[in-house]
Scaffold this active site. Structure first.
Site, mmCIF file in Angstrom:
data_model
loop_
_atom_site.group_PDB
_atom_site.id
_atom_site.type_symbol
_atom_site.label_atom_id
_atom_site.label_comp_id
_atom_site.label_asym_id
_atom_site.label_seq_id
_atom_site.Cartn_x
_atom_site.Cartn_y
_atom_site.Cartn_z
ATOM 1 N N HIS A 141 54.602 38.397 1.141
ATOM 2 C CA HIS A 141 53.249 38.086 0.666
ATOM 3 C C HIS A 141 52.995 36.583 0.643
ATOM 4 O O HIS A 141 51.861 36.143 0.815
ATOM 5 C CB HIS A 141 53.034 38.689 -0.723
ATOM 6 C CG HIS A 141 52.682 40.136 -0.691
ATOM 7 N ND1 HIS A 141 51.624 40.671 -1.390
ATOM 8 C CD2 HIS A 141 53.248 41.178 -0.020
ATOM 9 C CE1 HIS A 141 51.549 41.976 -1.162
ATOM 10 N NE2 HIS A 141 52.531 42.301 -0.345
ATOM 11 N N ASP A 142 54.034 35.812 0.418
ATOM 12 C CA ASP A 142 53.881 34.360 0.462
ATOM 13 C C ASP A 142 53.633 33.888 1.891
ATOM 14 O O ASP A 142 52.674 33.159 2.160
ATOM 15 C CB ASP A 142 55.127 33.685 -0.105
ATOM 16 C CG ASP A 142 55.031 32.170 -0.107
ATOM 17 O OD1 ASP A 142 53.923 31.653 -0.371
ATOM 18 O OD2 ASP A 142 56.042 31.504 0.151
ATOM 19 N N SER A 185 52.746 29.493 -2.263
ATOM 20 C CA SER A 185 51.403 29.553 -2.844
ATOM 21 C C SER A 185 51.232 30.783 -3.725
ATOM 22 O O SER A 185 50.419 30.774 -4.660
ATOM 23 C CB SER A 185 50.342 29.548 -1.733
ATOM 24 O OG SER A 185 50.560 30.600 -0.816
ATOM 25 N N PRO A 220 48.046 42.767 5.063
ATOM 26 C CA PRO A 220 47.880 44.091 5.673
ATOM 27 C C PRO A 220 47.611 45.162 4.628
ATOM 28 O O PRO A 220 48.284 45.230 3.605
ATOM 29 C CB PRO A 220 49.221 44.327 6.371
ATOM 30 C CG PRO A 220 49.790 42.965 6.584
ATOM 31 C CD PRO A 220 49.340 42.154 5.402
ATOM 32 N N THR A 280 66.863 56.751 -1.334
ATOM 33 C CA THR A 280 67.765 55.614 -1.576
ATOM 34 C C THR A 280 66.923 54.377 -1.862
ATOM 35 O O THR A 280 67.049 53.353 -1.203
ATOM 36 C CB THR A 280 68.686 55.361 -0.369
ATOM 37 O OG1 THR A 280 67.882 55.113 0.794
ATOM 38 C CG2 THR A 280 69.569 56.557 -0.108
ATOM 39 N N ASP A 286 68.593 50.352 3.759
ATOM 40 C CA ASP A 286 69.125 51.181 4.832
ATOM 41 C C ASP A 286 67.984 51.600 5.752
ATOM 42 O O ASP A 286 66.868 51.103 5.639
ATOM 43 C CB ASP A 286 69.872 52.400 4.268
ATOM 44 C CG ASP A 286 69.009 53.248 3.345
ATOM 45 O OD1 ASP A 286 67.769 53.255 3.523
ATOM 46 O OD2 ASP A 286 69.552 53.920 2.442
#
Length: 294
Positions: free
Chosen positions: A39-40, A49, A134, A217, A222
């Site tokens: 996200h940064d 930021s 996104p 999991t 994985d």
């Protein structure tokens, strides 16, 4: 790679020790730290930021709806405090975020990889910029285009989607408000397994803050995420569309059958992502406090 070898040689060890201690107390934070790095970097580049707090004159990125479920800020703060004691004014918050994501991947069972350092901290953080994150409602073609605008191939997008492209699943665990009601009320059997749709409807009936693992999991790094897509049990639309689209299906199948290939592609994509729009020189600074400008 050795950016701090002379002026803060213990930087990597300090960050790793801080991250490991935090994850031993709460393993779910591994997902959050990887997600925070994504996200940064996706907004204004890898410049920390996302860490800046809002002020009376500015609403920062972290208060965007897409960032409200981010966790792990206190881990970054803790690492920064220790680094400032050891070598004040040297290690940037942007580098700490990148190192913390790397260490979280390894802690959760993922690959070991090294990252270049020397990022500076940005001076801008505005909520309107997060429109470029996104959405979980994008289809594979839209995701290919969105990631392509950042210089990523379709294969790199699929590799990152398995673990960092939130609000999907970085390490397959997310606290979120699930709002794909149309997908559940009238499930498409070509996109969602019928039994999974029934189970998910029951989970969502618990309320907007219901928790749902992306696979069984959820705290382990994985390739099981990709196996869920082949079984039509991808949690979000943007997850499952990676399998339904012929442009990405073969990549999903490849990662589902070959975890080593996924690990290799993932670490290469992470290193590439960590170089997005890096600030240097007068473009940035090394913050004393990751939550506010100097």
């Amino acid at each position: 790679m050795q950016y701090y070898v002379m002026n803060c040689p213990l930087a990597d060890q300090i960050v790793k020790g801080t991250v490991n201690a935090a994850l031993q107390a709460d393993p779910t934070l591994a997902a959050s730290l990887v997600r925070m790095h994504f996200h940064d970097c996706f907004i204004q580049g890898c410049d920390a930021s996302v860490l800046l707090d809002s002020t009376k004159d500015n609403t920062a990125e972290k208060d965007s709806p897409g960032n409200l479920s981010l966790r792990g800020y206190e881990v970054i703060d803790d690492a920064k405090d220790k680094l400032e004691q050891q070598c004040p004014g040297v290690v940037s918050c942007a580098d700490i975020v990148a190192m913390a994501a790397r260490d979280a991947v390894f802690f959760a069972g993922g690959p070991v990889y090294e990252i270049p350092k020397g990022r500076k901290d940005g001076k801008r953080s505005k909520i309107e910029d997060t429109i470029n994150l996104p959405s979980p409602f994008l289809n594979a073609s839209e995701l290919i285009r969105t990631f392509g605008q950042r210089g990523f191939s379709a294969q790199e997008m699929v590799a990152l989607s398995g673990n960092v492209s939130q609000p999907k699943s970085p390490l397959k665990y997310l606290e979120f408000e699930f709002r794909e009601s149309s997908r559940l009320s009238n499930p498409d059997p070509t996109m969602m397994d019928t039994n999974f749709a029934t189970s998910l409807s029951k989970t969502c009936a618990a309320g907007d803050k219901a928790e749902q693992p992306f696979d069984v999991t959820r705290n382990t790094f994985d390739n099981l995420y990709y196996n869920t897509l082949s079984r039509k049990t991808g949690l979000l639309f943007s997850d499952q569309t990676l399998y339904s689209n012929p442009k990405t299906r073969n990549v999903v199948n490849g990662y589902a059958f070959n975890q080593a290939m996924f690990f290799l592609d993932f670490q290469q994509a992470m290193v590439k992502m960590g170089k997005l729009d890096v600030k240097d020189g007068s473009q940035g600074e090394v913050r004393q406090n990751c939550r506010k400008l100097n």
